[in-house]
Design an enzyme around this catalytic site. Structure first.
Site, PDB file in Angstrom:
ATOM      1  N   GLY A   1       0.841  -1.188   0.000  1.00 38.58           N
ATOM      2  CA  GLY A   1       0.000   0.000   0.000  1.00 38.58           C
ATOM      3  C   GLY A   1       0.875   1.236   0.000  1.00 38.58           C
TER       4      GLY A   1
ATOM      5  CD  GLN B   1       3.738   5.760   2.602  1.00 39.09           C
ATOM      6  OE1 GLN B   1       2.736   5.249   2.146  1.00 39.09           O
ATOM      7  NE2 GLN B   1       4.744   5.036   3.060  1.00 39.09           N
TER       8      GLN B   1
ATOM      9  CB  CYS C   1       6.011   1.942   7.152  1.00 34.81           C
ATOM     10  SG  CYS C   1       5.475   3.444   6.334  1.00 34.81           S
ATOM     11  CG  LEU C   2       6.857   0.962   1.005  1.00 36.42           C
ATOM     12  CD1 LEU C   2       6.114   1.310  -0.280  1.00 36.42           C
ATOM     13  CD2 LEU C   2       7.944  -0.069   0.733  1.00 36.42           C
TER      14      LEU C   2
ATOM     15  CG  HIS D   1       0.284   1.015   7.469  1.00 35.74           C
ATOM     16  ND1 HIS D   1       1.305   0.467   8.217  1.00 35.74           N
ATOM     17  CD2 HIS D   1       0.882   1.913   6.634  1.00 35.74           C
ATOM     18  CE1 HIS D   1       2.454   1.036   7.858  1.00 35.74           C
ATOM     19  NE2 HIS D   1       2.226   1.900   6.891  1.00 35.74           N
ATOM     20  CD  GLU D   2      -0.598   2.352   2.971  1.00 28.58           C
ATOM     21  OE1 GLU D   2      -0.179   3.523   2.889  1.00 28.58           O
ATOM     22  OE2 GLU D   2       0.160   1.377   3.129  1.00 28.58           O
TER      23      GLU D   2
ATOM     24  CG  HIS E   1       0.961   6.670   5.733  1.00 31.23           C
ATOM     25  ND1 HIS E   1       2.154   7.142   6.260  1.00 31.23           N
ATOM     26  CD2 HIS E   1       1.174   5.368   5.447  1.00 31.23           C
ATOM     27  CE1 HIS E   1       3.035   6.136   6.286  1.00 31.23           C
ATOM     28  NE2 HIS E   1       2.466   5.049   5.812  1.00 31.23           N
TER      29      HIS E   1
HETATM   30 ZN   LIG Z   1       3.349   3.191   5.699  1.00 30.63          ZN
END
Ligand SMILES: [Zn+2]
Length: 174
Positions: A46, A51, A95-96, A137-138, A141
């Site tokens: 995701g 991000q 997480c990226l 999670h997304e 953000h």
């Molecule tokens: Zn993340």
């Protein structure tokens, strides 16, 4: 199509509250498709617009049912809102935007999400298990929340120290 650079913690954009999307134009469709490409290349399950440095309420998730069709069904969601949640589950998250850390986070097991598609049409979806985790999670953000915020203060402080040490070292080596 383009691959974005993914911002890393502690970049302040990751802490911004994202603005709602009000214009459903080609720019939005292009942003979603570039985000999808960026997510798949990473690879990640995701990705949220902040991000990649765009603090707007847009996320993309890999909605494949299993490993085999990984990336064949990227689902973009505009202005997503969790309107119902139930149960709880603990899942190991990464997480990226958060390097070198994976940790267990407790989240709802079931969620119902109201959102819009890229043309602005309303959509109403239900998610369970792993996909419910990705969605929560997304959507976090978009509120400037990272999964490390769900960890114990001790764990989070250890990670913050680790990152600031690493950044100081990189600074010295320049
Ligand atoms: Zn993340």
């Amino acid at each position: 199509m383009a691959i974005f650079e993914i911002l890393k913690y502690p970049n302040p954009v990751l802490r911004q509250i994202s603005e709602p999307v009000t214009v459903f134009d080609q720019d939005l469709a292009d942003l979603a498709s570039d985000m999808a490409e960026t997510m798949l290349a990473a690879p990640g399950a995701g990705l949220a617009a902040p991000q990649v440095g765009k603090p707007v309420r847009l996320i993309v998730i890999d909605n494949s049912s299993d490993e085999e069709d990984h990336g064949t069904r990227v689902l973009p969601l505009v202005n997503p809102e969790i309107v119902e949640s139930d149960g709880s589950q603990i899942f190991e998250e990464g997480c990226l935007s958060v390097d070198e850390l994976k940790a267990n986070v407790s989240r709802a097991n079931f969620i119902r999400v109201e959102a819009q598609d890229l043309e602005g049409r309303p959509i109403d979806l239900e998610f369970e298990g792993r996909r419910a985790v990705i969605l929560q999670h997304e959507i976090d953000h978009l509120k400037g929340i990272l999964f490390i915020d769900h960890l114990s203060l001790l764990k989070r402080t250890m990670y913050e120290k680790h990152v600031s040490k690493k950044l100081k070292k990189q600074e010295k080596e320049k």
